[in-house]
Design a protein around this motif. Structure first.
Motif, PDB file in Angstrom:
ATOM      1  N   PHE A  12       9.708   3.824   8.917  1.00  0.00           N
ATOM      2  CA  PHE A  12       8.869   3.693  10.106  1.00  0.00           C
ATOM      3  C   PHE A  12       9.027   2.276  10.643  1.00  0.00           C
ATOM      4  CE2 PHE A  12       6.982   7.387   8.196  1.00  0.00           C
ATOM      5  CZ  PHE A  12       6.570   8.148   9.280  1.00  0.00           C
ATOM      6  N   THR A  13       9.442   2.156  11.895  1.00  0.00           N
ATOM      7  CA  THR A  13       9.690   0.840  12.484  1.00  0.00           C
ATOM      8  C   THR A  13       8.926   0.700  13.794  1.00  0.00           C
ATOM      9  OG1 THR A  13      11.648   1.605  13.708  1.00  0.00           O
ATOM     10  CG2 THR A  13      12.006   0.738  11.481  1.00  0.00           C
ATOM     11  N   ILE A  53       4.634   7.610   0.804  1.00  0.00           N
ATOM     12  CA  ILE A  53       4.842   6.591   1.833  1.00  0.00           C
ATOM     13  C   ILE A  53       4.306   5.260   1.331  1.00  0.00           C
ATOM     14  CG2 ILE A  53       2.684   7.138   3.046  1.00  0.00           C
ATOM     15  CD1 ILE A  53       4.254   6.499   5.682  1.00  0.00           C
ATOM     16  N   ASP A  54       5.058   4.207   1.594  1.00  0.00           N
ATOM     17  CA  ASP A  54       4.725   2.861   1.136  1.00  0.00           C
ATOM     18  C   ASP A  54       4.721   1.943   2.358  1.00  0.00           C
ATOM     19  OD1 ASP A  54       4.182   0.738  -0.508  1.00  0.00           O
ATOM     20  OD2 ASP A  54       6.242   0.455  -1.169  1.00  0.00           O
ATOM     21  N   TYR A  55       3.603   1.247   2.607  1.00  0.00           N
ATOM     22  CA  TYR A  55       3.457   0.432   3.804  1.00  0.00           C
ATOM     23  C   TYR A  55       3.740  -1.046   3.541  1.00  0.00           C
ATOM     24  CZ  TYR A  55       1.340   4.422   6.112  1.00  0.00           C
ATOM     25  OH  TYR A  55       1.134   5.642   6.660  1.00  0.00           O
ATOM     26  N   VAL A  56       4.220  -1.722   4.568  1.00  0.00           N
ATOM     27  CA  VAL A  56       4.419  -3.170   4.507  1.00  0.00           C
ATOM     28  C   VAL A  56       3.060  -3.829   4.726  1.00  0.00           C
ATOM     29  CG1 VAL A  56       5.529  -5.146   5.592  1.00  0.00           C
ATOM     30  CG2 VAL A  56       6.781  -2.988   5.372  1.00  0.00           C
ATOM     31  N   PRO A  57       2.563  -4.630   3.778  1.00  0.00           N
ATOM     32  CA  PRO A  57       1.242  -5.248   3.936  1.00  0.00           C
ATOM     33  C   PRO A  57       1.168  -6.123   5.185  1.00  0.00           C
ATOM     34  CG  PRO A  57       2.032  -5.473   1.675  1.00  0.00           C
ATOM     35  CD  PRO A  57       3.188  -4.966   2.491  1.00  0.00           C
ATOM     36  N   LEU A  93       7.615  -1.101   9.200  1.00  0.00           N
ATOM     37  CA  LEU A  93       6.195  -0.887   8.942  1.00  0.00           C
ATOM     38  C   LEU A  93       5.953  -0.154   7.625  1.00  0.00           C
ATOM     39  CD1 LEU A  93       5.193   0.291  12.523  1.00  0.00           C
ATOM     40  CD2 LEU A  93       5.134  -2.034  11.597  1.00  0.00           C
ATOM     41  N   GLY A  94       6.906   0.676   7.227  1.00  0.00           N
ATOM     42  CA  GLY A  94       6.734   1.416   5.988  1.00  0.00           C
ATOM     43  C   GLY A  94       7.947   2.276   5.698  1.00  0.00           C
ATOM     44  N   MET A 138       0.833  -1.166   0.000  1.00  0.00           N
ATOM     45  CA  MET A 138       0.000   0.000   0.000  1.00  0.00           C
ATOM     46  C   MET A 138       0.881   1.233   0.000  1.00  0.00           C
ATOM     47  SD  MET A 138      -2.472   1.482   2.918  1.00  0.00           S
ATOM     48  CE  MET A 138      -2.879  -0.175   3.436  1.00  0.00           C
ATOM     49  N   ASN A 139       0.581   2.180  -0.891  1.00  0.00           N
ATOM     50  CA  ASN A 139       1.374   3.393  -0.882  1.00  0.00           C
ATOM     51  C   ASN A 139       0.486   4.600  -1.038  1.00  0.00           C
ATOM     52  OD1 ASN A 139       1.027   3.662  -3.820  1.00  0.00           O
ATOM     53  ND2 ASN A 139       2.428   1.934  -3.912  1.00  0.00           N
ATOM     54  N   ARG A 140       0.991   5.730  -0.631  1.00  0.00           N
ATOM     55  CA  ARG A 140       0.233   6.965  -0.681  1.00  0.00           C
ATOM     56  C   ARG A 140       1.157   8.099  -1.083  1.00  0.00           C
ATOM     57  NH1 ARG A 140      -3.301   6.442   4.961  1.00  0.00           N
ATOM     58  NH2 ARG A 140      -3.704   4.230   4.730  1.00  0.00           N
ATOM     59  N   THR A 141       0.623   9.008  -1.887  1.00  0.00           N
ATOM     60  CA  THR A 141       1.365  10.218  -2.214  1.00  0.00           C
ATOM     61  C   THR A 141       0.749  11.372  -1.446  1.00  0.00           C
ATOM     62  OG1 THR A 141      -0.061  10.565  -4.134  1.00  0.00           O
ATOM     63  CG2 THR A 141       2.037   9.457  -4.509  1.00  0.00           C
ATOM     64  N   PHE A 142       1.575  12.348  -1.099  1.00  0.00           N
ATOM     65  CA  PHE A 142       1.107  13.507  -0.353  1.00  0.00           C
ATOM     66  C   PHE A 142       1.580  14.756  -1.064  1.00  0.00           C
ATOM     67  CE2 PHE A 142       1.334  10.057   2.581  1.00  0.00           C
ATOM     68  CZ  PHE A 142       0.244  10.221   3.419  1.00  0.00           C
ATOM     69  N   GLY A 143       0.660  15.538  -1.518  1.00  0.00           N
ATOM     70  CA  GLY A 143       1.009  16.806  -2.139  1.00  0.00           C
ATOM     71  C   GLY A 143       0.031  17.869  -1.677  1.00  0.00           C
TER      72      GLY A 143
END
Length: 240
Positions: free
Chosen positions: A100-101, A137-141, A113-114, A1-6
């Motif tokens: 992120f750990t 940001i890209d998360y670990v499933p 975690l991501g 899962m990933n998200r962009t932030f702008g």
């Protein structure tokens, strides 16, 4: 899962659920009537996610580790918004990367975690591959951390395998495929059988919970469990 932030609201796709979230929370819309009897629309904003508590540690010139106690992506998103803003406001041009750990990883669980990145200026855009002034940001499933439901196993791995034990194990394996926000998972049409070689197969449908008020996808699963030399092995497959 990933998200962009702008500068725009983005869409988050969960493992098995879809809900529009980003820098603002989801909102619900209802209807009412005014004093003249005309229908009017009322929008109620959902609660803004509370940022995950984090400890930020710098690693080299461009790297950071943010240590948190939850894998809840909405909470980490809110923390990432704060970290990203800090980096954009204080750092010279360049690409900056944040891992992120989990502060207290369970045995055998991945503490990562991501991963995230932010581009400061044109140099940052060139180094990260994203637009200047934005983050990603890209998360670990299926990641879990200390405060999350289902984080530490409640299943006795040494118990004799029977239908109940297999169903408990399969639920645990299935829930690991979902994001934290979708727990607990609803299991239906469950059927468990043992084959002549001692391997167990459980089938059914799983549906993740959703705090956003949108229905999540119902997915058919097949879970196989076996025990050899005291060690459990399992495999879970999903089909639409």
């Amino acid at each position: 899962m990933n998200r962009t932030f702008g500068m725009h609201c983005t869409t988050t796709i969960g493992i098995l659920a879809i809900c529009a979230v980003g820098l603002t929370a989801c909102a619900s819309t209802d209807t009412d009537t005014d004093t003249d009897g005309n229908s009017i629309s009322i929008t109620e904003a959902a609660a803004v996610p509370r940022p995950a508590t984090y400890t930020l540690r710098e690693i080299g010139d461009y790297g950071y580790t943010a240590t948190v106690t939850t894998a809840d992506t909405d909470s980490i998103d809110a923390a990432w918004t704060m970290i990203r803003g800090q980096l954009l406001d204080t750092k010279p041009d360049g690409g900056y990367f944040v891992n992120f750990t989990c502060a207290d990883p369970a045995p055998g669980k991945n503490p990562l975690l991501g991963t995230a990145k932010v581009a400061v200026g044109s140099l940052g855009a060139a180094q990260t591959g994203i637009d200047s002034g934005t983050g990603w940001i890209d998360y670990v499933p299926g990641a879990r951390c200390g405060e999350d439901p289902g984080y530490r196993s409640q299943v006795d791995r040494n118990a004799p395998l029977d239908a109940d034990a297999v169903n408990d194990l399969c639920r645990e394996f299935i829930e690991e495929k979902y994001v934290v926000q979708q727990l607990p998972v609803d299991i239906a049409n469950e059927r468990t059988e043992e084959s002549s070689d001692g391997r167990w197969t459980a089938t059914g449908t799983s549906q993740g919970a959703s705090k956003y008020g949108t229905e999540t996808a119902t997915v058919t699963y097949t879970c196989t469990v076996s025990k050899t030399t005291g060690t459990l092995s399992s495999n879970v497959e999903f089909t639409r």
